[in-house]
Structure formats: structure tokens, C-alpha cells
Design a protein around this motif. Structure first.
Motif, PDB file in Angstrom:
ATOM      1  N   THR A  92       0.572  -1.205  -0.201  1.00  0.00           N
ATOM      2  CA  THR A  92      -0.161  -0.104   0.024  1.00  0.00           C
ATOM      3  C   THR A  92       0.516   1.250  -0.150  1.00  0.00           C
ATOM      4  O   THR A  92       1.710   1.267   0.546  1.00  0.00           O
ATOM      5  N   ALA A  93       0.808   2.039  -1.395  1.00  0.00           N
ATOM      6  CA  ALA A  93       1.334   3.177  -1.514  1.00  0.00           C
ATOM      7  C   ALA A  93       0.858   4.271  -0.027  1.00  0.00           C
ATOM      8  O   ALA A  93      -0.707   4.292   0.330  1.00  0.00           O
ATOM      9  N   ALA A 119       7.766  21.805  -5.402  1.00  0.00           N
ATOM     10  CA  ALA A 119       6.752  21.095  -5.511  1.00  0.00           C
ATOM     11  C   ALA A 119       6.238  19.433  -7.018  1.00  0.00           C
ATOM     12  O   ALA A 119       6.077  18.798  -6.794  1.00  0.00           O
ATOM     13  N   ALA A 120       6.978  20.739  -8.119  1.00  0.00           N
ATOM     14  CA  ALA A 120       6.570  19.879  -9.442  1.00  0.00           C
ATOM     15  C   ALA A 120       8.307  18.537  -8.708  1.00  0.00           C
ATOM     16  O   ALA A 120       6.969  17.453  -9.640  1.00  0.00           O
ATOM     17  N   SER A 121       8.917  19.104  -8.595  1.00  0.00           N
ATOM     18  CA  SER A 121       9.856  17.583  -8.640  1.00  0.00           C
ATOM     19  C   SER A 121       9.284  16.392  -7.317  1.00  0.00           C
ATOM     20  O   SER A 121       9.626  15.342  -7.787  1.00  0.00           O
ATOM     21  N   SER A 122       8.545  17.458  -6.278  1.00  0.00           N
ATOM     22  CA  SER A 122       8.597  15.838  -5.433  1.00  0.00           C
ATOM     23  C   SER A 122       7.221  15.452  -6.015  1.00  0.00           C
ATOM     24  O   SER A 122       6.903  14.169  -6.073  1.00  0.00           O
ATOM     25  N   ASP A 126       7.186  11.532  -6.532  1.00  0.00           N
ATOM     26  CA  ASP A 126       5.815  10.205  -6.157  1.00  0.00           C
ATOM     27  C   ASP A 126       5.368   9.219  -7.408  1.00  0.00           C
ATOM     28  O   ASP A 126       5.377   8.202  -6.948  1.00  0.00           O
ATOM     29  N   GLN A 127       5.283  10.137  -8.288  1.00  0.00           N
ATOM     30  CA  GLN A 127       5.152   9.687  -9.762  1.00  0.00           C
ATOM     31  C   GLN A 127       5.902   8.066  -9.768  1.00  0.00           C
ATOM     32  O   GLN A 127       5.796   6.971 -10.060  1.00  0.00           O
ATOM     33  N   ARG A 128       7.356   8.377  -9.782  1.00  0.00           N
ATOM     34  CA  ARG A 128       8.055   7.526  -9.977  1.00  0.00           C
ATOM     35  C   ARG A 128       8.403   6.281  -8.894  1.00  0.00           C
ATOM     36  O   ARG A 128       8.472   5.258  -9.249  1.00  0.00           O
ATOM     37  N   GLU A 129       8.008   6.882  -7.347  1.00  0.00           N
ATOM     38  CA  GLU A 129       8.108   6.221  -6.378  1.00  0.00           C
ATOM     39  C   GLU A 129       6.936   5.107  -6.512  1.00  0.00           C
ATOM     40  O   GLU A 129       7.287   3.701  -6.373  1.00  0.00           O
ATOM     41  N   ARG A 130       6.034   5.657  -6.624  1.00  0.00           N
ATOM     42  CA  ARG A 130       5.115   4.698  -6.994  1.00  0.00           C
ATOM     43  C   ARG A 130       4.680   3.993  -8.197  1.00  0.00           C
ATOM     44  O   ARG A 130       3.909   2.483  -7.770  1.00  0.00           O
ATOM     45  N   ALA A 131       5.173   3.946  -9.255  1.00  0.00           N
ATOM     46  CA  ALA A 131       5.623   3.532 -10.382  1.00  0.00           C
ATOM     47  C   ALA A 131       6.120   1.852 -10.267  1.00  0.00           C
ATOM     48  O   ALA A 131       6.672   0.698 -10.450  1.00  0.00           O
TER      49      ALA A 131
END
Length: 319
Positions: A92-93, A119-122, A126-131
């Protein structure tokens, strides 16, 4: 007055005393001894009957315990297989922090450029971590799917065979083969089964008609030279010898089940070709030196009626 332990009436003792004053006492002692022996014999017979009853109950309890043990082992195998087959839960993310509504409603010009870039970098991180987490979750799920294909191997023994007694109603030569024969066999079902089998070059067809035979009934129906065969006649043969059908015990009836004392499991509804159960069991199906059909030394038995045998052959394989 007679003794209280004397099993005979005083009149008997008095009569004996009058008839034979000298030996009356010995005769009375003989009678007493005989009565005591009869009582002991009755008690011994009662104890023997009780012992036999206990032995029967003990055998029944042993059988029930063996069946319960098999059921427990089966449940344990199912639980183990279920634990192996269930896929691993996906990770679970962690939820992203909620942005206050007041920030979203504010003008974009009020957000400093540095804060916007952060904020854009964060967000991209997050997207890369979820992927990455999704990919890891997929990799973790794969062993579960592999374990499904490698699951616990089911038992392979003679209890999986549905072997029954049948009566040959009719028999004729196969229209497309000189070595094959087509039989209609009553196996205790509403309609007879069609069986295609190889019985040698010149069997006595009239003699076989009406005979009882032993059949394997849970084979998958298949076409043999255009005729669908729904069962398999169990035979035995020796080199350079006429093929013989296994003979059921006297008193058997169509539909009687053939069981094996050491293998009490229930048969499959239908044998799957990919498991090759029949082919794997075939080397252990034999006729022994007494002419009795057996699997690994355990006899083919119709409960309450007897054993299945070969008419004349011994020490030969069953086919």
C-alpha cells in the motif's frame, strides 16, 4: 439339614443316602463338581463372546481412525495448497499529503517560483516511487502464480480408479478392425456402456455374452476406429497366451464397486489425460501366484463377496 452351598435339594441327598449309603457322599461331591464345572464353562463362553465383540469394535474404531487421519491429511494438504496459491497482498502506497483548499484557490502568481519547482519535483518523485512500487508488487506476485503451477501433487494410487463389475450384454467384431471387439456392458446404470477392446484373434463370442467382467469406468470416453468407447475391460495376459478377462467373485452384480483395503479413497469423477493416472498405476497392477488380481499386493475386492481373479493365468500383468 442340607448345607446352604449345596446346589441340590435335601430330598436328593436323602434319596441317594437311602439308595447307596456307602457311596452317596461321593456321588453328591461328583454332582457338585460337575455343576461348578458347568458354571465355569458358561462364564468362559460369555467372556469369549465379549472378547470377540470387543475385537470387532476395536477393528471398527481402527478403521474410523484411519479414515479420520486421511481426512485430516487431506485438509492439511488443502490448507498448504491454499497458502501457496494465494497471491501476496500488494504493497500500500502512503497517501499523498492533502493540499489545503485555500492554497489551490489562491493565485498562481502568489506561489514563489522556487516553491513551484520544489512541488513539481516532489510530484515527479512520488509518481516514480509509485511506479516503482507497482513494479515491485508485480514481481512479488509472480512467485505466487508460479507456485500455483507447482502446487502440491495430488495422490496417485488405485483408489482414484472407479472399477466396477459389469455384465456383457452383447459382443460383436468392430466393423473396421479384425482384432477389436465392441461390447455393450451393463454396469448398474440406466443405460449400458459401449466398450471397445482387444480380446485376441479368435475369442468365443457366444461364451462371453452374459459373462461378468471387471471394468474401469472413469476413463474419458474416446473414439476407437469411429466407435466411442466409454469404459475399459480389465484383462490379463501372458506371452503366447490367450487374453483372459478378470473374473469377479461369485455373487457379484452389475454396478458392484471393486475396492482396495489399504487404499480407501474415493475415485475421480473422470481421469484427466494430462495426469496419466492409469499409465502410472499400470506397472503395479498384477495377477499374483494365486491368480488374484492386486495392486502392490492389495487385492481387488468386492466387499462381502470375495476377490477378483484370473480364470487360469498367474504371475502376469493386468492391462
Amino acid at each position: 439339614m442340607a448345607d446352604a452351598d449345596n446346589p441340590f435339594k435335601p430330598s436328593l441327598a436323602a434319596a441317594l443316602s437311602k439308595l447307596d449309603p456307602e457311596d452317596s457322599q461321593q456321588i453328591m461331591e461328583y454332582f457338585k463338581t460337575h455343576v461348578l464345572m458347568m458354571r465355569e464353562k458358561a462364564l468362559l463362553q460369555a467372556s469369549v463372546r465379549e472378547e470377540k465383540k470387543l475385537l470387532v469394535e476395536n477393528a471398527k474404531l481402527k478403521k474410523d481412525i484411519a479414515q479420520l487421519k486421511l481426512q485430516l491429511q487431506e485438509k492439511q494438504r488443502r490448507r498448504t495448497a491454499k497458502a501457496l496459491f494465494s497471491p501476496a497482498p500488494p504493497p500500500t502506497a502512503s497517501p499523498a499529503p492533502k493540499v489545503p483548499v485555500t492554497h489551490l484557490s489562491s493565485s498562481s502568481s502568489s506561489v514563489p517560483p522556487a516553491a513551484g519547482a520544489a512541488a513539481a519535483s516532489s510530484s515527479s518523485l512520488d509518481q516514480r516511487e509509485r511506479a516503482s512500487r507497482r513494479r515491485r508488487g508485480e514481481r512479488k506476485a509472480r512467485p505466487g502464480s508460479d507456485s500455483l503451477s507447482l502446487g502440491a501433487e495430488p495422490r496417485v494410487d488405485v483408489s482414484r480408479l472407479d472399477i466396477r463389475i459389469g455384465r456383457i450384454i452383447s459382443i460383436r467384431r468392430h466393423p473396421l478392425s479384425q482384432t477389436l471387439f465392441v461390447q455393450e456392458v451393463d454396469v448398474g446404470e440406466p443405460a449400458p456402456r459401449t466398450v471397445v477392446s482387444k480380446l485376441g484373434m479368435s475369442p468365443d463370442l457366444e461364451k462371453l455374452r452374459g459373462d461378468l467382467a471387471v471394468l474401469l469406468c472413469n476413463v474419458k470416453p474416446c473414439k476407437v476406429r469411429g466407435v466411442v468407447s466409454q469404459a475399459r475391460l480389465l484383462c490379463c495376459s501372458a506371452p503366447d497366451t490367450q487374453i483372459e478377462l478378470l473374473a469377479p467373485p461369485s455373487g457379484s452384480a452389475p454396478g458392484d464397486r471393486v475396492t482396495f483395503l489399504s487404499y480407501p479413497g474415493e475415485p475421480d469423477k473422470e481421469l484427466q489425460a494430462k495426469e496419466r493416472v492409469w499409465e502410472r498405476l499400470l506397472p503395479d497392477l498384477q495377477v499374483d501366484v494365486r491368480g488374484v488380481a492386486n495392486y502392490k499386493g492389495c487385492s481387488f475386492e468386492v466387499k462381502g463377496k470375495g476377490l477378483c481373479r484370473a480364470p487360469s493365468l498367474t504371475c502376469c500383468p493386468i492391462t
